[in-house]
Design an enzyme around this catalytic site. Sequence first.
Site, PDB file in Angstrom:
ATOM      1  N   ASP A  10       0.779  -1.232   0.000  1.00 42.14           N
ATOM      2  CA  ASP A  10       0.000   0.000   0.000  1.00 42.14           C
ATOM      3  C   ASP A  10       0.816   1.291   0.000  1.00 42.14           C
ATOM      4  OD1 ASP A  10      -2.457  -1.210  -0.238  1.00 42.14           O
ATOM      5  OD2 ASP A  10      -2.803  -1.327   1.914  1.00 42.14           O
TER       6      ASP A  10
ATOM      7  N   TYR B 274     -10.159  -0.234   3.058  1.00 46.69           N
ATOM      8  CA  TYR B 274      -9.590  -0.261   4.406  1.00 46.69           C
ATOM      9  C   TYR B 274      -9.172   1.116   4.900  1.00 46.69           C
ATOM     10  CZ  TYR B 274      -9.171  -4.877   6.389  1.00 46.69           C
ATOM     11  OH  TYR B 274      -9.448  -6.059   7.010  1.00 46.69           O
TER      12      TYR B 274
HETATM   13 CU   LIG Z   1      -8.042  -7.242   7.333  1.00 44.12          CU
END
Ligand SMILES: [Cu+2]
Length: 653
Positions: free
Chosen positions: A315, A403
Site C-alpha cells: 500500500d 480499508y
Molecule cells: Cu483485514
Amino acid sequence: MALSILFLFLFNFILPSFSHPFDPLSPLEIQIVTSTIKSNFNLTSRLTFHYVGIHEPNKHDVLLWLANPRSSPLPRKAFVVARANKQTHEFLVSIADGHGMIVSQSVYRGSGFPTLTFEEQTEAIDLALKYPSVVSSMEKRGLNVSNVVGSVFTIGWFGQAHNETQRVVKVLFFYKESTVNVWVRPVEGVETVVDLDQMVVTDFQDVQRCVLPKSEGTDYRASSMQPPFAAETKPINVVQPLGPSFVVKGHTVSWANWDFHLSFDMRVGIIISTASIYDVDQRKKRQVLYQGSLSELFVPYQDPTEEWYYRTFMDAGEFGMGSAAVELEPHHDCPSNAVFFDAFHGGQDGNPVKLTNAYCMFEKYAGNIAWRHTESAIPGELIREVRRDVSLVIRTITVIGNYDYILDWEFKKCGSIKFAVSLTGIMEGKTTPHKHTSEIKEEIYGLLVAQNTIGINHDHFLTYYLDLDIDGQENSFVKGKLTSFKTDGSTPRKSYWSVVREEAKKELDARNLPTEPVELYIVNPNKETTIGNQVGYRLIPGPMPRSLLLEDDYPQRRGALCDHNVWITPYNRSEKWAGGMYVDRGRGDETLNIITQRNRDIWNKDIVLWHTIGFHHHPSQDEFPIMPTLSGGFELRPTNFFERNPILKMKAP
Ligand SMILES: [Cu+2]
Ligand SMILES: *[C@@H]1O[C@H](CO)[C@@H](O)[C@H](O)[C@H]1NC(C)=O
Ligand SMILES: *[C@@H]1O[C@H](CO)[C@@H](O)[C@H](O)[C@H]1NC(C)=O
Ligand SMILES: *[C@@H]1O[C@H](CO)[C@@H](O)[C@H](O)[C@H]1NC(C)=O
Ligand SMILES: *[C@@H]1O[C@H](CO)[C@@H](O)[C@H](O)[C@H]1NC(C)=O
C-alpha cells in the site's frame, strides 16, 4: 531578565516559523520543482509526477545545523519520480532563491513501477466504465451502468520477465444501487486491464456471471439507519481550559519533555525527525530518534483463484500512505481538544495538492495512570500517590480502497514512544452462490460472513523505519535472550530464567523471529549510567504472526519484510523502503531480506531498526458489513536511559 524575555519575544515574532532541514516542500517549492522539470524535459508524451518530496539532507549537516539552529538554513533539494515515454525518471532538483535547478537526472531501469497517482486511478476507472464491453456486460447482467463504480487494483508480480514495461492495473467493478457500501457488492467476473502510461484498456474479461449480494442492511450512513438503535451513552468531551501544552513553530513541536520535527510525506505519511527528550537530572536534551516513519504496508490476500490471486498489495509504495490520507473530522476522528494541520503534496500534473486536516495533534488523557502507589506498610500513615498518564498523540488516517488505517504516534513523559495501528473500514467481499455454511463443500479461502458473501483470508504487515540515535549516532543492537536454567539443587526451586546477552555484530545476527522470549535493545555502547548500565531503548514488539506463504512464492518474495519482525541495517540515506522503492509489480529485488544479505557491520555504528507488525485476518460475521476497529502497536521504551524514572519529577495534578 526583562530584556532577555523581550529579546526572545522579538526573536520569535521575527521568526515565527524558522525552517528545519526536514521541513516538507511548501506549495511554492513543489511548484518550482515541477516546473523546473517540465521546462527541462523534452515532452514527447505525457509526463506524470509520482513522487515529489524533500531529498533528505546529509545527516552530518543536519546534526551540525541542529546544534546551532539559528545558523542559515541548509540548501533545499527535492527528489522527484516521474513517468514519461514509458520510463521512470528520477530527478534531484535544488531550490534556491525561488528558482529550481536540476542537479541530476536518471532513468530507473530496475523492476517495478512508481506509486500510482490519484488522478490516473480516476482516469483509468472512468475509461473502464465507458468501455463498450464493460457496458454491455453490465447490461447483460441487468445492472444499471450509472450505478456501477470502479476501483483500481494493482496486480503484483508473478514471475514475469524483468523487461516488463507495461504499467498496468486491473479495474474491478462494484454496484452502488440502494447502498453506498459498494465493497460488499462486487460485480464479479468482469474485469478490465488498463495501461496507465497510455491510458488505454488493454484487456477485458467477462468470465462468469456471479450473484450480486443483497444490499439490505449494508448501508452504514447514520442518516440511513432505522430503529431499533443500539443503547446510547451520554456525550463526552475533552476540555483543556488553558489550551494545549504543546508549542508548534513551523514544523517543530515541543511538548512536556519532548522536542521533535513533524513532517508529512506523500509516500509514508507522518515522519518524525530529530526527536529528543529533556533529562531533568542531566539538565539537557538527549537525542532519541533521528527519524521514524512507516515504511511499507503489505496486504496479501489468500485466495489463489484466477479472480483473486494477484491481490497482494504494497500500500505505501503502490498507493501512498500520505497521498491517500484523508481529511480528519474534528471531534470524531480526533478528540475535541485536537489541533489540525493541512499538508501539501505534488499532484500528477506537478501542481501542489492541499490536503485539509491531514493530521491532528492532541493531548490524550484516557483515564490511565502513569504511576501510582498506596503504601499501607507504614503504621499509622496512609500514603497514596497517583500521577495521571497524559500523552501527546499525532494521528493520521489513510484509506486504501475499502480499508482505513488509523496510525498514531504517542509520546509519553516517561520517555516511551508508542505506535498504534488500527484497522477499520470495510472488508472486501467475494461473492458466492452459498447462503448457508452447510452448503459449502469446497475450499472458500475465507468465511461466509453473510448470504452470498465470503470474507477472504488475508494479512496486514506494516514495517516501520526507526533510525534511533540514542545519545549519539553510534548505537548497537542487543538481544537479551530469556533462557531457562536449572538450579544446582541447593534450593527448593528446580528452575529459573535469566537473561543471556547476545550482541548483534552483523546484519544477519540481528534479524529476529518472535518465537523465543527475548528482550530487544538498542543501546549506546559508549555510554553508561552512573551505575554502569549501557543506556538504551527497548523495543516492545507488536503482534507478529509469521507469514504462512512459501518462501519462493512471489508475494512472499516481494513481501519479505514479514520474514522477520526485527531487522537492523547500517544507516544509509538510500535505504528507506522495506519492500523496495518501486513496489508496484516489483520483483522484491530490494527488500529488507536482500539488503541485509550484505551482512554489514552493525556494532557501534549508526544503525536503523526496522520493525514489522502484522495481523492475520480470518474474517468473522461481526466484521460485516463494516469492520469494528482492530488495534495493535508497539513501544520504544527507555531502558537504562534515565538514571531513574523521570515521572518522579512530575508534579501531581
Ligand atoms: Cu483485514
Ligand atoms: C531536448 O531536446 C533538445 C533538442 O532536440 C536538445 O538540445 C536538449 O539537449 C534536450 N534536452 C534534454 C534534457 O534531453
Ligand atoms: C439508472 O440509474 C440512474 C441514476 O441512479 C437513474 O437516473 C436512471 O433512471 C436509472 N436507469 C434505469 C433504466 O433504471
Ligand atoms: C522480454 O524478454 C523475453 C525473454 O528474454 C522476451 O521473450 C520478450 O519478448 C521480452 N519482452 C519485451 C516487452 O521486451
Ligand atoms: C547504500 O544503499 C544503496 C542502496 O541499497 C547501496 O547501493 C549502497 O551500496 C549503500 N551504501 C553503503 C555504504 O552500504
